[in-house]
Design a protein around this motif. Sequence first.
Motif, PDB file in Angstrom:
ATOM      1  N   ASN A 114     -30.533  -2.311  19.309  1.00  0.00           N
ATOM      2  CA  ASN A 114     -30.371  -1.690  20.620  1.00  0.00           C
ATOM      3  C   ASN A 114     -29.554  -2.540  21.584  1.00  0.00           C
ATOM      4  OD1 ASN A 114     -31.959   0.602  19.956  1.00  0.00           O
ATOM      5  ND2 ASN A 114     -33.818  -0.644  20.212  1.00  0.00           N
ATOM      6  N   PHE A 136     -18.900   3.270  17.366  1.00  0.00           N
ATOM      7  CA  PHE A 136     -19.823   3.429  16.256  1.00  0.00           C
ATOM      8  C   PHE A 136     -19.217   4.292  15.138  1.00  0.00           C
ATOM      9  CE2 PHE A 136     -22.574   2.931  20.065  1.00  0.00           C
ATOM     10  CZ  PHE A 136     -23.000   1.645  19.781  1.00  0.00           C
ATOM     11  N   ARG A 137     -17.892   4.235  15.053  1.00  0.00           N
ATOM     12  CA  ARG A 137     -17.177   4.944  13.991  1.00  0.00           C
ATOM     13  C   ARG A 137     -16.012   4.092  13.499  1.00  0.00           C
ATOM     14  NH1 ARG A 137     -16.357  11.065  16.509  1.00  0.00           N
ATOM     15  NH2 ARG A 137     -18.521  11.783  16.252  1.00  0.00           N
ATOM     16  N   GLY A 139     -28.122  -0.424  13.857  1.00  0.00           N
ATOM     17  CA  GLY A 139     -29.483  -0.833  13.526  1.00  0.00           C
ATOM     18  C   GLY A 139     -30.125  -1.726  14.564  1.00  0.00           C
ATOM     19  N   ASN A 159     -19.380   7.453  10.288  1.00  0.00           N
ATOM     20  CA  ASN A 159     -20.295   7.092  11.357  1.00  0.00           C
ATOM     21  C   ASN A 159     -21.100   5.857  10.969  1.00  0.00           C
ATOM     22  OD1 ASN A 159     -19.690   9.299  13.149  1.00  0.00           O
ATOM     23  ND2 ASN A 159     -20.795  10.632  11.724  1.00  0.00           N
ATOM     24  N   LEU A 160     -21.286   4.954  11.937  1.00  0.00           N
ATOM     25  CA  LEU A 160     -21.980   3.695  11.688  1.00  0.00           C
ATOM     26  C   LEU A 160     -23.254   3.619  12.522  1.00  0.00           C
ATOM     27  CD1 LEU A 160     -18.895   1.306  11.841  1.00  0.00           C
ATOM     28  CD2 LEU A 160     -19.954   2.266   9.787  1.00  0.00           C
ATOM     29  N   ASN A 161     -24.250   2.945  11.946  1.00  0.00           N
ATOM     30  CA  ASN A 161     -25.511   2.735  12.646  1.00  0.00           C
ATOM     31  C   ASN A 161     -25.764   1.239  12.742  1.00  0.00           C
ATOM     32  OD1 ASN A 161     -28.085   2.665  13.666  1.00  0.00           O
ATOM     33  ND2 ASN A 161     -29.049   3.700  11.919  1.00  0.00           N
ATOM     34  N   TYR A 208     -22.854  -8.177  12.654  1.00  0.00           N
ATOM     35  CA  TYR A 208     -23.375  -7.231  11.674  1.00  0.00           C
ATOM     36  C   TYR A 208     -22.529  -7.278  10.400  1.00  0.00           C
ATOM     37  CZ  TYR A 208     -25.531  -4.966  15.758  1.00  0.00           C
ATOM     38  OH  TYR A 208     -26.249  -4.701  16.889  1.00  0.00           O
ATOM     39  N   PRO A 224     -27.950   1.540   7.700  1.00  0.00           N
ATOM     40  CA  PRO A 224     -27.732   0.774   8.936  1.00  0.00           C
ATOM     41  C   PRO A 224     -27.051  -0.566   8.654  1.00  0.00           C
ATOM     42  CG  PRO A 224     -29.962   1.669   8.868  1.00  0.00           C
ATOM     43  CD  PRO A 224     -29.367   1.906   7.510  1.00  0.00           C
ATOM     44  N   SER A 236     -23.532   4.316   4.741  1.00  0.00           N
ATOM     45  CA  SER A 236     -24.497   5.321   5.203  1.00  0.00           C
ATOM     46  C   SER A 236     -25.802   4.664   5.648  1.00  0.00           C
ATOM     47  CB  SER A 236     -24.785   6.330   4.091  1.00  0.00           C
ATOM     48  OG  SER A 236     -25.296   5.679   2.932  1.00  0.00           O
TER      49      SER A 236
END
Length: 508
Positions: free
Chosen positions: A250, A228-229, A248, A244-246, A276, A286, A284
Amino acid sequence: MSQFYSIKNADMKTLINKLAIYASYAFILLFTYAAGSKMLDFENFQVQLAQSPLLSAYAGFISYAVIIIEVMIAGVLADPKVRRIGLYASFGLMVAFTVYIFLILKYSDFVPCSCGGILEKMGWTEHLIFNAVCVVLALITSVFMGKERAHGWSRIAAAALIAVFSAGSMVALFLSSEYIMKKENNFTRRFPHHPILEEQSFDLGVNSFYFVGNHKGDLYLGNPSNPFRIFKLDSLMQKMDTINLNPGSNFRFKNLRYCIVQGNLYGFDGTVPVIYSQSLDSLSMPLVVRSSNQVYFDQLVAVSPSQYLLRVEDYASKRLGIASLSLLEKPQVAINQTLLSNKADGGFEGDGKLLYDTALGDIYYMFYYKNTILKLNASAKIVRKMKTIDPYDKPALKVKKLKDGRSKMNQPSLLINRNMMAYKGLLFNHANLIGKYESKDLWKKNSVIDVYMTSSGGYWGSFYVQHRKKNKMSQMLMTDHYFYIISGNEIVRYRCAQTLTSSFIQRE
């Protein structure tokens, strides 16, 4: 007065005859020494010919022919009875050598570092002048030697025919050699002089990084241990920032990876059917889910945020295929199951890498175990077939089917191509097989990159990438001015010479 001219003509003939003798001795010395030096270092001589941008395809034949011809001419020149024939032959050979150097300087894709042979320390222009002097000397002595005045024009005509034949033969060899090297290569590599020059390096700390892409001079890197980076290395290669990545969502990922295309970051994990994306200027926020539960895959090319090519495996037929995924309106998936292989061998024969030329928007598939390159369109259809220079058009694989239905190689396979990438109409292939006339010692210390031109489908040339201590190159990335590699925990930047970048195709 007539007696005066007779005496003057006789003196001139005597001078020319003496000049012919001295010239013969000089050519005997030149050809004997040249042939001897070639024989004493024959392997290096063959390598030099193989690197010639004019005669690479004929290095094997010419390496023997030149030595034999030089020895034969030296022998003929030593016999006064046939000395004129030897001078004619010397004239023809020196014309061929002169035309060869002229073509190198004016029409070749690159100029080698030296021309080899007896005058190896001499530059190409100086060598051209030296050869031209030898041509004039051989012409004068062969045409005007002796007392027979009636045959003067016939001798000039003979010399003209020899010059045309020698020059024409060299031009024909050049044209046919270029065609063979670029279209029908017999596994002879040639290495242009310094197409890349090492400029700078950066210590990454660990050896698990991979290239995500580049944007506006900055390099982006990923690391599977930090899914996630991503990491941005500035254009000066002095500072690396962490982003840092999100995602969005689960999803439980197994191998989340990233790539950059046209200013967008794409994230994907084929074991989880999700794709994605997000603009590099908005990381910054999601990541946006572009596709979910459409298809499982292990390789991806993002043609656009709504169009993708994916490498998939058909579990029923046990074959690899290429799928096109369109997200316009109603999502559609179309799989070409027979594009990579007709064999149900678990995907070994069709194994390779899906490539995307981000500068031109072209898509390719290059195989690991055979010499085939496919150009594809966005619908997963073959547009064109090309070949690498190695002779293996069929994989040397032995696959055994297990009782549980799985397939497995039952002996080590012959890997042809290790890694590949495409940029601005050039394909860069990390080759795995040594070619003709190549040094095994250099192969132990370097990785070899073969370059192919997609416009003509031909071979451009190759270059060495030196190992960093004991670490081989594991990743490569090309930009407008630089060639980057990852070797161990180090990233290295090489500046590209114009001999390489001049072959780029510019987007209209």
